[in-house]
Design a protein around this motif. Structure first.
Motif, PDB file in Angstrom:
ATOM      1  N   GLY A 155     -17.499  -8.871 -32.627  1.00  0.00           N
ATOM      2  CA  GLY A 155     -16.163  -8.416 -32.772  1.00  0.00           C
ATOM      3  C   GLY A 155     -15.496  -7.973 -31.510  1.00  0.00           C
ATOM      4  N   ALA A 156     -16.238  -7.410 -30.616  1.00  0.00           N
ATOM      5  CA  ALA A 156     -15.283  -6.931 -29.349  1.00  0.00           C
ATOM      6  C   ALA A 156     -15.151  -8.070 -28.333  1.00  0.00           C
ATOM      7  N   LYS A 157     -15.901  -9.206 -28.739  1.00  0.00           N
ATOM      8  CA  LYS A 157     -15.669 -10.344 -27.448  1.00  0.00           C
ATOM      9  C   LYS A 157     -14.996 -11.546 -28.158  1.00  0.00           C
ATOM     10  N   ASP A 158     -14.997 -11.552 -29.398  1.00  0.00           N
ATOM     11  CA  ASP A 158     -14.350 -12.905 -30.010  1.00  0.00           C
ATOM     12  C   ASP A 158     -13.820 -12.613 -31.367  1.00  0.00           C
ATOM     13  N   SER A 159     -13.061 -13.634 -31.872  1.00  0.00           N
ATOM     14  CA  SER A 159     -12.540 -13.672 -33.355  1.00  0.00           C
ATOM     15  C   SER A 159     -12.671 -15.013 -33.923  1.00  0.00           C
ATOM     16  N   VAL A 160     -12.212 -14.996 -35.392  1.00  0.00           N
ATOM     17  CA  VAL A 160     -11.931 -16.400 -35.777  1.00  0.00           C
ATOM     18  C   VAL A 160     -10.637 -16.507 -36.388  1.00  0.00           C
ATOM     19  N   LEU A 161     -10.185 -17.487 -35.915  1.00  0.00           N
ATOM     20  CA  LEU A 161      -8.571 -17.869 -36.478  1.00  0.00           C
ATOM     21  C   LEU A 161      -8.602 -19.076 -37.324  1.00  0.00           C
ATOM     22  N   GLN A 162      -8.109 -19.013 -38.474  1.00  0.00           N
ATOM     23  CA  GLN A 162      -7.740 -20.146 -39.259  1.00  0.00           C
ATOM     24  C   GLN A 162      -6.335 -20.674 -39.137  1.00  0.00           C
ATOM     25  N   VAL A 163      -6.584 -22.234 -38.589  1.00  0.00           N
ATOM     26  CA  VAL A 163      -5.506 -22.583 -38.043  1.00  0.00           C
ATOM     27  C   VAL A 163      -5.000 -23.898 -38.933  1.00  0.00           C
ATOM     28  N   SER A 164      -3.947 -24.628 -38.602  1.00  0.00           N
ATOM     29  CA  SER A 164      -3.538 -25.863 -39.011  1.00  0.00           C
ATOM     30  C   SER A 164      -4.276 -27.039 -38.245  1.00  0.00           C
ATOM     31  N   ARG A 165      -4.193 -28.073 -38.936  1.00  0.00           N
ATOM     32  CA  ARG A 165      -5.150 -29.280 -37.955  1.00  0.00           C
ATOM     33  C   ARG A 165      -4.597 -29.625 -36.743  1.00  0.00           C
ATOM     34  N   ASP A 166      -3.100 -29.579 -36.454  1.00  0.00           N
ATOM     35  CA  ASP A 166      -2.699 -29.586 -35.101  1.00  0.00           C
ATOM     36  C   ASP A 166      -3.016 -28.650 -34.149  1.00  0.00           C
ATOM     37  N   ASP A 167      -2.961 -27.390 -34.537  1.00  0.00           N
ATOM     38  CA  ASP A 167      -3.540 -26.228 -33.771  1.00  0.00           C
ATOM     39  C   ASP A 167      -5.078 -26.470 -33.516  1.00  0.00           C
ATOM     40  N   TYR A 168      -5.780 -26.787 -34.508  1.00  0.00           N
ATOM     41  CA  TYR A 168      -7.288 -27.227 -34.505  1.00  0.00           C
ATOM     42  C   TYR A 168      -7.301 -28.121 -33.143  1.00  0.00           C
ATOM     43  N   LEU A 169      -6.727 -29.248 -33.164  1.00  0.00           N
ATOM     44  CA  LEU A 169      -6.836 -30.174 -32.375  1.00  0.00           C
ATOM     45  C   LEU A 169      -6.312 -29.854 -30.919  1.00  0.00           C
ATOM     46  N   SER A 170      -5.330 -29.008 -30.804  1.00  0.00           N
ATOM     47  CA  SER A 170      -4.726 -28.604 -29.418  1.00  0.00           C
ATOM     48  C   SER A 170      -5.383 -27.277 -29.019  1.00  0.00           C
ATOM     49  N   CYS A 171      -6.207 -26.551 -29.698  1.00  0.00           N
ATOM     50  CA  CYS A 171      -6.635 -25.218 -29.590  1.00  0.00           C
ATOM     51  C   CYS A 171      -5.547 -24.045 -29.162  1.00  0.00           C
ATOM     52  N   ASN A 172      -4.618 -24.400 -30.139  1.00  0.00           N
ATOM     53  CA  ASN A 172      -3.666 -23.419 -30.262  1.00  0.00           C
ATOM     54  C   ASN A 172      -3.752 -22.292 -30.843  1.00  0.00           C
ATOM     55  N   THR A 173      -3.917 -21.032 -30.214  1.00  0.00           N
ATOM     56  CA  THR A 173      -4.087 -19.611 -30.747  1.00  0.00           C
ATOM     57  C   THR A 173      -3.012 -18.625 -31.152  1.00  0.00           C
ATOM     58  N   SER A 174      -2.008 -19.375 -30.768  1.00  0.00           N
ATOM     59  CA  SER A 174      -0.704 -18.531 -30.917  1.00  0.00           C
ATOM     60  C   SER A 174      -0.077 -18.404 -32.407  1.00  0.00           C
ATOM     61  N   ASN A 175      -0.485 -19.164 -33.395  1.00  0.00           N
ATOM     62  CA  ASN A 175       0.240 -19.272 -34.525  1.00  0.00           C
ATOM     63  C   ASN A 175      -0.722 -19.584 -35.772  1.00  0.00           C
ATOM     64  N   PRO A 176      -1.931 -18.567 -35.666  1.00  0.00           N
ATOM     65  CA  PRO A 176      -3.041 -18.848 -36.734  1.00  0.00           C
ATOM     66  C   PRO A 176      -2.384 -18.557 -38.212  1.00  0.00           C
ATOM     67  N   ILE A 177      -2.891 -19.089 -39.189  1.00  0.00           N
ATOM     68  CA  ILE A 177      -2.597 -19.023 -40.681  1.00  0.00           C
ATOM     69  C   ILE A 177      -3.191 -17.573 -40.923  1.00  0.00           C
ATOM     70  N   ALA A 178      -4.476 -17.000 -40.397  1.00  0.00           N
ATOM     71  CA  ALA A 178      -5.040 -16.078 -40.702  1.00  0.00           C
ATOM     72  C   ALA A 178      -6.026 -15.565 -39.448  1.00  0.00           C
ATOM     73  N   ALA A 179      -5.945 -14.395 -38.984  1.00  0.00           N
ATOM     74  CA  ALA A 179      -6.861 -13.852 -37.780  1.00  0.00           C
ATOM     75  C   ALA A 179      -7.764 -12.843 -38.547  1.00  0.00           C
ATOM     76  N   HIS A 180      -9.124 -13.256 -38.203  1.00  0.00           N
ATOM     77  CA  HIS A 180     -10.036 -12.374 -38.541  1.00  0.00           C
ATOM     78  C   HIS A 180     -10.774 -11.840 -37.280  1.00  0.00           C
ATOM     79  N   LYS A 181     -10.869 -10.452 -37.229  1.00  0.00           N
ATOM     80  CA  LYS A 181     -11.542  -9.843 -36.232  1.00  0.00           C
ATOM     81  C   LYS A 181     -12.503  -8.701 -36.825  1.00  0.00           C
ATOM     82  N   GLY A 182     -13.419  -8.332 -35.781  1.00  0.00           N
ATOM     83  CA  GLY A 182     -14.411  -7.253 -36.095  1.00  0.00           C
ATOM     84  C   GLY A 182     -15.817  -7.887 -36.065  1.00  0.00           C
ATOM     85  N   GLY A 183     -16.057  -9.123 -36.177  1.00  0.00           N
ATOM     86  CA  GLY A 183     -17.534  -9.549 -36.030  1.00  0.00           C
ATOM     87  C   GLY A 183     -18.366  -9.742 -37.345  1.00  0.00           C
ATOM     88  N   ASP A 184     -17.930  -9.126 -38.356  1.00  0.00           N
ATOM     89  CA  ASP A 184     -18.360  -9.417 -39.787  1.00  0.00           C
ATOM     90  C   ASP A 184     -17.331  -9.838 -40.468  1.00  0.00           C
TER      91      ASP A 184
END
Length: 181
Positions: A67-96
């Protein structure tokens, strides 16, 4: 004609399978700890793992990573295709991270670390409504690739770890088999 004991055994097996199919499942993403990383090749994409599994409403995805090096972002289809990290539906940090899948349809996840998504660290999961898990003759879910756009080469045998959250069916099977024996 089958004995009543044999019919009883078959009935117990059918009932236990039905209970197992209705239970919610925790899926360890990629089938292993630290699978949430840039794939070494396109064929190592987590989407190949997702295609090999069937997800239902109530199931959960579980990520285990640094979790210190990465996170999981839940995003829309368009943000998935463009790898846009600026507007996630949900941001999950911490590793677990555990994400409960509460509705049917596609879910899109990308890495929050700079440049990781563009290098293939992303995942599409297609969630089925209850009762449609792939099982002996029932059609499988649509492939995540149908939702992504550009095709990705198929993966080679990545297996997923599936852990049933409820121990009810296992306990029922042990109890009923003990009764028969």
């Amino acid at each position: 004609m089958a004995s009543s004991r044999t019919l009883y055994c078959y009935s117990l097996i059918i009932i236990s399978v039905l209970f197992t199919l209705s239970e919610a499942t925790d899926f360890l993403v990629g089938g292993k700890i630290n699978a949430w990383e840039i794939p070494s090749s396109p064929s190592d994409s987590l989407n190949g793992w997702a295609e090999e599994n069937r997800f239902q409403i109530g199931d959960s995805l579980v990520w285990k990573f640094d979790g210190a090096k990465d996170s999981v972002l839940q995003v829309s289809r368009d943000d998935y295709l463009s790898c846009n990290t600026s507007n996630p539906i949900a941001a999950h940090k911490g590793g677990d991270v555990t994400v409960k899948l509460e509705e049917s349809g596609p879910f899109y996840f990308i890495s929050g670390a700079k440049g990781h998504c563009g290098n293939g660290q992303k995942l599409i999961v297609v969630v089925l409504s209850k009762g449609r898990r792939h099982f002996y003759g029932i059609s499988p879910a649509p492939s995540p690739m149908e939702f992504e756009g550009p095709a990705i080469a198929p993966t080679s045998g990545a297996s997923g770890l599936v852990v049933l959250r409820s121990g009810f069916s296992g306990a029922l099977i042990v109890f009923l088999v003990g009764m028969v024996l």
